[in-house]
Design an enzyme around this catalytic site. Sequence first.
Site, short mmCIF file in Angstrom:
data_model
loop_
_atom_site.label_atom_id
_atom_site.label_comp_id
_atom_site.label_asym_id
_atom_site.label_seq_id
_atom_site.Cartn_x
_atom_site.Cartn_y
_atom_site.Cartn_z
N ASN A 145 11.03 -10.80 9.42
CA ASN A 145 11.32 -9.69 10.34
C ASN A 145 11.86 -8.44 9.65
O ASN A 145 12.23 -7.48 10.30
CB ASN A 145 12.35 -10.15 11.39
N CYS A 249 16.54 -3.66 -8.98
CA CYS A 249 15.49 -4.52 -9.56
C CYS A 249 14.13 -3.94 -9.19
O CYS A 249 13.19 -3.92 -9.99
CB CYS A 249 15.56 -5.94 -9.00
N ARG A 254 8.91 -1.39 -9.95
CA ARG A 254 8.03 -0.30 -9.50
C ARG A 254 7.55 0.54 -10.67
O ARG A 254 6.42 1.00 -10.71
CB ARG A 254 8.78 0.61 -8.52
N LEU A 349 -21.50 1.51 -8.52
CA LEU A 349 -22.25 0.30 -8.83
C LEU A 349 -23.13 -0.16 -7.67
O LEU A 349 -23.86 -1.16 -7.81
CB LEU A 349 -21.32 -0.83 -9.27
N GLY A 350 -23.07 0.53 -6.55
CA GLY A 350 -23.91 0.15 -5.42
C GLY A 350 -23.65 -1.29 -5.02
O GLY A 350 -22.52 -1.77 -5.02
N GLU A 374 6.63 -3.87 -2.87
CA GLU A 374 7.57 -3.05 -3.66
C GLU A 374 7.74 -1.66 -3.05
O GLU A 374 7.79 -0.66 -3.74
CB GLU A 374 7.07 -2.91 -5.10
N GLY A 375 7.81 -1.63 -1.72
CA GLY A 375 7.89 -0.37 -1.00
C GLY A 375 6.49 0.06 -0.62
O GLY A 375 5.65 0.27 -1.50
N ASP A 378 3.80 4.43 2.54
CA ASP A 378 4.47 5.32 3.50
C ASP A 378 5.96 5.44 3.20
O ASP A 378 6.54 6.53 3.25
CB ASP A 378 4.26 4.82 4.93
#
Lengths: 395, 246
Positions: A145, A249, A254, A349-350, A374-375, A378
């Site tokens: 959450n 950290c 990052r 490369l199609g 890592e964020g 946005d």
Amino acid sequence: MINRYAQSYRGFDYVLLDELLTDEQKAVRDSVRAWVNKSVIPIIEDAAENCAFPEHLVKELGEIGAFGPQIPQEYGGLGVDYNTYGIIMQELERADSGLRSTASVQGSLVMFPIWKYGSEEQKMKYLPALAKGEYLGCFGLTEPNHGSNPQGMETTLKYKDGKYYLNGAKMWITNSPKAGIAVVWAKNDQGEIVGCVVERGMKGFSTPEIHGKWSLRASITGELIFDDVEIPEENILPKAKGLKAPLSCLSSARFGIGWGSLGAAMDCLHVAVEYSKERIQFGKPIGQFQLTQKKLAEMITEVTKGQLLAWRVGCLAAEGKASPAMISMVKRNNVETALTIARDSRQILGGMGITGEFPMMRHMMNLESVITYEGTHDIHLLITGMDLTGLNAFG
Amino acid sequence: MKFLVCISVVPDTTTKISFVDGDTKFNTDKVQWILNPYDEWYALVRAIELKEANGGSVTVINVGGADNEQVIRKALAIGADDAIRVDAEPGDPFYVASQIANAAKSGSYDVVMFGKETISYNGSNVGGMTAELLGLPFVSYASKLEMAASTATIEREIEGGKEIVEVNTPFVCSAAKGMAEARIPNMMGIMNAKKKPLNVVAPVSVSNHTTIVKYELPPAKSACKMINPDNMDELVQLLHNEAKVI
């Protein structure tokens, strides 16, 4: 399947950035690249396709020195500077973002907090073994959450009858199903965020794997479940208090992603350039068509800008002058660059671009995670926005 | 056991080869330089393996300018103990062999090793010339090297089979594929390489015996011709008249 252009990969250095690197940095890059060519390239497409974590590479990553190279030598690291760390991540991510994720987590999210916030005993107990790749570690901050808002975390570390008990759950945890230890962030009795080291085998601790990923398939991801896990006091990180500790950290990781994502970008660009010279349509190589050249020209330009940004912020970090907002910009810009390049190079490369014979689709799918973890992209925009205006758009 | 491993610095294998100054000079623009693979993968690694097994030291030597030092450091990162750079533009094989022989004389090395050839000029000359200048035996194209005290047992690949040679130290040997497995330097090795001695010495005065007059690229590969399997006459005719192989 092996990408046929892999062994001719030499990276891109359009504005002679190599002249800004030390001989040691270049030697480290060449070494990691040679290891990637030998040990990773031959197996990575199949590992991703089969969603099989190449666990045998963990020990090799330790042997070459890819785990926690920025940690001092006395604790098993190499004591290298930020840009050297970034260059290592670049070479790993040129192979696969999942491989780089494994190394990022081990170095920046497990070893870094133990080194920065741990006791001497904790450092000696965990760091040398983690550096050698004797076992993996993982980092528990994100919850089901609480993703972008870690301050709202529900996991608790409470003191009861002379003992500490950890309760709660963490989600989207790289390495968790295979990890020997987890650095976990939780709220104490005072509601402050603290960190602790949870060891596999502790009663009430489980690490179920998350299945069905279409991204980072060569890396293993899971949950961390804590059901009244008793945490010995000596496993609590004594110097970590508040959200700043886990965020520090993330800054380290990052920064590595900022360099790393350019590795994926350059791998795509290399394949696109080579393919465009070979593929004939309307009687000439498709690299001779203006729209192909436009794509390639924009790609090398964005890679070059990203390299300069990462290198400069790395230099500032070495001097202690890199702010979290600067690192946020490196991560956001370079990951978006890489994702755009993966998509544009795939177009060159199609139909061949969608197969596992070439790395674009794999990089592209991986980078959808990298632009989220890592964020999120946005959130990083809001970090820069807040830095510019002084106004907080998060709440 | 003291090993001297002679290393060359050569263009990366993906280099697009071109020439300048009326095709008299190799165009070094945008060239990435690497350790000659035969020197690195086989000679150097085998010398390090033997040192690790039996003790001793491994010195590497290169004839070249200061730009070569980054590549020399790689040899130190792989595991050589120290390095010598003879500060001179490498000339012809005799010039290079003379420089190496001169430096080797004062080092009392037990084994002097080369790769079987460089991937740039593929001359295979310097090893033999160095041996001659030092008055030592030379065993070329060695694919296996074992040492027992001061006696070496060496396998050589020869036409249609193998030749086993025994030779006592000191000797000179050139290494071919099979002698060892390439080693990738780890980061600790790279860090430590910085601290290892790299001694720069002045060259001895020697003249080149040969001069390169002109370079020429091989003719471009022609396109593949597909022939209907029912039309063998055409194939024979093309092989005879065009390819001129039958």
